[in-house]
Write a protein that holds these residues in place. Structure first.
Motif, PDB file in Angstrom:
ATOM      1  N   ASP A  24       0.756  -1.083   0.050  1.00  0.00           N
ATOM      2  CA  ASP A  24      -0.110   0.133  -0.184  1.00  0.00           C
ATOM      3  C   ASP A  24       1.050   1.152   0.056  1.00  0.00           C
ATOM      4  O   ASP A  24       0.565   2.305  -0.645  1.00  0.00           O
ATOM      5  N   ARG A  25       2.134   1.154   0.768  1.00  0.00           N
ATOM      6  CA  ARG A  25       2.746   2.449   0.807  1.00  0.00           C
ATOM      7  C   ARG A  25       3.416   2.516  -0.469  1.00  0.00           C
ATOM      8  O   ARG A  25       3.512   3.743  -1.169  1.00  0.00           O
ATOM      9  N   GLU A  26       3.880   1.587  -1.334  1.00  0.00           N
ATOM     10  CA  GLU A  26       4.751   1.612  -2.503  1.00  0.00           C
ATOM     11  C   GLU A  26       3.411   2.240  -3.402  1.00  0.00           C
ATOM     12  O   GLU A  26       3.730   3.120  -4.258  1.00  0.00           O
ATOM     13  N   LYS A  27       2.042   1.911  -3.419  1.00  0.00           N
ATOM     14  CA  LYS A  27       0.931   2.441  -4.264  1.00  0.00           C
ATOM     15  C   LYS A  27       0.990   4.181  -4.160  1.00  0.00           C
ATOM     16  O   LYS A  27       0.893   4.617  -4.999  1.00  0.00           O
ATOM     17  N   ASP A  28       0.905   4.244  -2.704  1.00  0.00           N
ATOM     18  CA  ASP A  28       1.188   5.973  -2.414  1.00  0.00           C
ATOM     19  C   ASP A  28       2.260   6.585  -3.138  1.00  0.00           C
ATOM     20  O   ASP A  28       1.974   7.900  -3.623  1.00  0.00           O
ATOM     21  N   VAL A  29       3.264   6.127  -3.064  1.00  0.00           N
ATOM     22  CA  VAL A  29       4.617   6.520  -3.685  1.00  0.00           C
ATOM     23  C   VAL A  29       4.135   6.915  -5.297  1.00  0.00           C
ATOM     24  O   VAL A  29       4.710   7.761  -5.911  1.00  0.00           O
ATOM     25  N   ILE A  30       3.553   5.567  -5.782  1.00  0.00           N
ATOM     26  CA  ILE A  30       3.288   5.587  -7.455  1.00  0.00           C
ATOM     27  C   ILE A  30       2.614   6.694  -7.599  1.00  0.00           C
ATOM     28  O   ILE A  30       2.714   7.410  -8.433  1.00  0.00           O
ATOM     29  N   VAL A  31       1.366   6.608  -6.719  1.00  0.00           N
ATOM     30  CA  VAL A  31       0.378   7.944  -7.080  1.00  0.00           C
ATOM     31  C   VAL A  31       1.189   9.302  -6.917  1.00  0.00           C
ATOM     32  O   VAL A  31       0.694  10.294  -7.846  1.00  0.00           O
ATOM     33  N   ALA A  32       1.953   9.545  -5.915  1.00  0.00           N
ATOM     34  CA  ALA A  32       2.651  10.701  -5.770  1.00  0.00           C
ATOM     35  C   ALA A  32       3.626  11.042  -6.862  1.00  0.00           C
ATOM     36  O   ALA A  32       3.603  12.172  -7.618  1.00  0.00           O
ATOM     37  N   LEU A  33       4.268   9.936  -7.458  1.00  0.00           N
ATOM     38  CA  LEU A  33       5.219  10.163  -8.655  1.00  0.00           C
ATOM     39  C   LEU A  33       4.381  10.826  -9.865  1.00  0.00           C
ATOM     40  O   LEU A  33       4.758  11.538 -10.709  1.00  0.00           O
ATOM     41  N   VAL A  34       3.242   9.832  -9.960  1.00  0.00           N
ATOM     42  CA  VAL A  34       2.391  10.064 -11.217  1.00  0.00           C
ATOM     43  C   VAL A  34       1.928  11.825 -11.179  1.00  0.00           C
ATOM     44  O   VAL A  34       1.667  12.502 -12.096  1.00  0.00           O
ATOM     45  N   GLN A  35       1.730  12.133  -9.848  1.00  0.00           N
ATOM     46  CA  GLN A  35       1.075  13.336  -9.594  1.00  0.00           C
ATOM     47  C   GLN A  35       2.366  14.636  -9.912  1.00  0.00           C
ATOM     48  O   GLN A  35       2.026  15.529  -9.707  1.00  0.00           O
ATOM     49  N   GLY A  36       3.643  14.042 -10.261  1.00  0.00           N
ATOM     50  CA  GLY A  36       4.788  15.080 -10.413  1.00  0.00           C
ATOM     51  C   GLY A  36       5.232  15.489  -9.180  1.00  0.00           C
ATOM     52  O   GLY A  36       6.216  16.432  -9.175  1.00  0.00           O
ATOM     53  N   MET A  37       5.104  14.836  -8.143  1.00  0.00           N
ATOM     54  CA  MET A  37       5.747  15.410  -6.826  1.00  0.00           C
ATOM     55  C   MET A  37       7.354  14.793  -6.892  1.00  0.00           C
ATOM     56  O   MET A  37       7.751  13.916  -7.525  1.00  0.00           O
ATOM     57  N   SER A  38       8.264  15.441  -6.321  1.00  0.00           N
ATOM     58  CA  SER A  38       9.735  15.133  -6.072  1.00  0.00           C
ATOM     59  C   SER A  38       9.728  14.190  -4.838  1.00  0.00           C
ATOM     60  O   SER A  38       8.926  14.058  -4.068  1.00  0.00           O
ATOM     61  N   ASN A  39      10.931  13.793  -4.511  1.00  0.00           N
ATOM     62  CA  ASN A  39      11.384  12.861  -3.474  1.00  0.00           C
ATOM     63  C   ASN A  39      11.052  13.474  -2.239  1.00  0.00           C
ATOM     64  O   ASN A  39      10.307  12.798  -1.434  1.00  0.00           O
ATOM     65  N   LYS A  40      11.426  14.716  -1.876  1.00  0.00           N
ATOM     66  CA  LYS A  40      11.278  15.444  -0.888  1.00  0.00           C
ATOM     67  C   LYS A  40       9.637  15.744  -0.714  1.00  0.00           C
ATOM     68  O   LYS A  40       9.436  15.490   0.390  1.00  0.00           O
ATOM     69  N   GLU A  41       9.022  16.002  -1.459  1.00  0.00           N
ATOM     70  CA  GLU A  41       7.633  16.331  -1.502  1.00  0.00           C
ATOM     71  C   GLU A  41       6.976  15.031  -1.020  1.00  0.00           C
ATOM     72  O   GLU A  41       5.787  14.895  -0.393  1.00  0.00           O
ATOM     73  N   ILE A  42       7.333  13.856  -1.840  1.00  0.00           N
ATOM     74  CA  ILE A  42       6.672  12.717  -1.433  1.00  0.00           C
ATOM     75  C   ILE A  42       7.155  12.468   0.157  1.00  0.00           C
ATOM     76  O   ILE A  42       5.914  11.884   0.839  1.00  0.00           O
ATOM     77  N   ALA A  43       8.182  12.842   0.671  1.00  0.00           N
ATOM     78  CA  ALA A  43       8.613  12.245   1.895  1.00  0.00           C
ATOM     79  C   ALA A  43       7.615  13.241   2.717  1.00  0.00           C
ATOM     80  O   ALA A  43       7.008  12.759   3.982  1.00  0.00           O
TER      81      ALA A  43
END
Length: 317
Positions: free
Chosen positions: A252-271
């Motif tokens: 589930d956490r990896e899915k959250d990361v995928i959604v954030a990446l698709v939305q264009g967030m950087s690593n820091k923004e995702i963190a």
């Protein structure tokens, strides 16, 4: 040899040989020894670990010329290959040298014409030997690779079939020379006549051998190639299913990361968004790439849409 009788597994083996003595050599190539008494074809084959169905297919084809190998899934390719290999050994190691010895004994080798006939025979024997050795070194290893499920990529049975032909031109010339050369004295005449008869018999044997290869062996290998190809497709599908299973293992956490990446967030923004460290985000991204084998934002976007992680309307195109 066409008697129109189709032999079956319950027929006596002795009846088959009595009706068709020309099949005696075939028995040896199948690994069947004489001394089978009154046993049936099936019993004799089973005693000698020979596939009965394949044995009868070759026998009935040789006798009557009938074969439906294109659609015959019961033929045993290992049995056919063993038969052909043993036939090669018989012809190369026994029959060719035997006829040469007959010629040597029948001809006057001090005579130039006698020497010419022997040279013609040696040229014929060399051509046959080269043909059979090609099959031993190239065709049969390829067939074994098919049986093992790991075919050679740069060869097919069609390659063999297109270039397969009997070396009979030299043999025809040889027979004509012998017929014209028959010596006048009775002893040599009888010897050379007997030798000529053996040459005719072996010409017929070689023709039948080539026919079995063309009309039974080649279709069986063609069907085996198709089966192996289908198995490759099945394996590919299985690999895809396995990969899909890996995708299902996305946390589930990896899915959250995928959604954030698709939305264009950087690593820091995702963190910041997920309240985790940047190093943890990087680890998640590495695991996602390994599991999905997707390494581009576009690929992740398609994955997220297909798997319902994000609505396509929310994607900025």
């Amino acid at each position: 040899m066409r008697n129109q009788k189709m032999y079956e597994a319950d027929d006596k083996m002795i009846s088959l040989i009595r009706d068709n003595y020309d099949l005696l050599q075939m028995l040896g190539s199948f690994g069947i020894s004489l001394g089978f008494g009154d046993k049936t074809v099936k019993e004799t084959c089973e005693d000698n670990r020979v596939d009965t169905y394949t044995f009868l297919a070759v026998v009935n084809f040789t006798i009557n010329g009938y074969s439906d190998a294109e659609n015959d899934e019961q033929l045993s390719v290992p049995t056919l290959m063993h038969y052909l290999q043993a036939s090669h050994a018989y012809y190369l190691d026994f029959q060719l040298p035997f006829i040469r010895r007959e010629l040597e004994d029948s001809l006057n080798l001090d005579d130039s014409l006698g020497q010419l006939i022997l040279r013609f025979y040696d040229a014929y024997a060399q051509e046959i030997r080269r043909h059979m050795q090609y099959e031993q070194k190239t065709l049969f290893p390829y067939v074994q690779s098919l049986i093992d499920g790991r075919p050679t990529a740069d060869y097919s049975i069609e390659t063999f079939s297109k270039h397969h032909g009997a070396a009979d031109k030299k043999l025809r010339e040889l027979k004509l020379l012998i017929i014209k050369y028959l010596p006048s004295d009775g002893l040599h005449n009888n010897k050379l006549t007997a030798t000529l008869h053996d040459i005719y018999d072996n010409e017929e044997w070689l023709h039948q051998h080539a026919m079995v290869e063309d009309h039974i062996f080649v279709p069986a290998i063609r069907r085996l190639e198709q089966m192996v190809k289908q198995n490759d497709i099945t394996r590919n599908i299985s690999d895809m299913v396995f990969k899909n299973n890996e995708q299902d293992a996305i946390s589930d956490r990896e899915k959250d990361v995928i959604v954030a990446l698709v939305q264009g967030m950087s690593n820091k923004e995702i963190a910041d968004h997920l309240c985790i460290s940047v190093n943890t985000v990087i680890t998640h991204r590495r695991n996602i790439a390994r599991k999905l084998q997707i390494h581009s934002p576009a690929g992740l976007t398609i994955y997220a849409i297909v798997n319902g992680l994000i609505d396509i309307s929310s994607i900025k195109l």
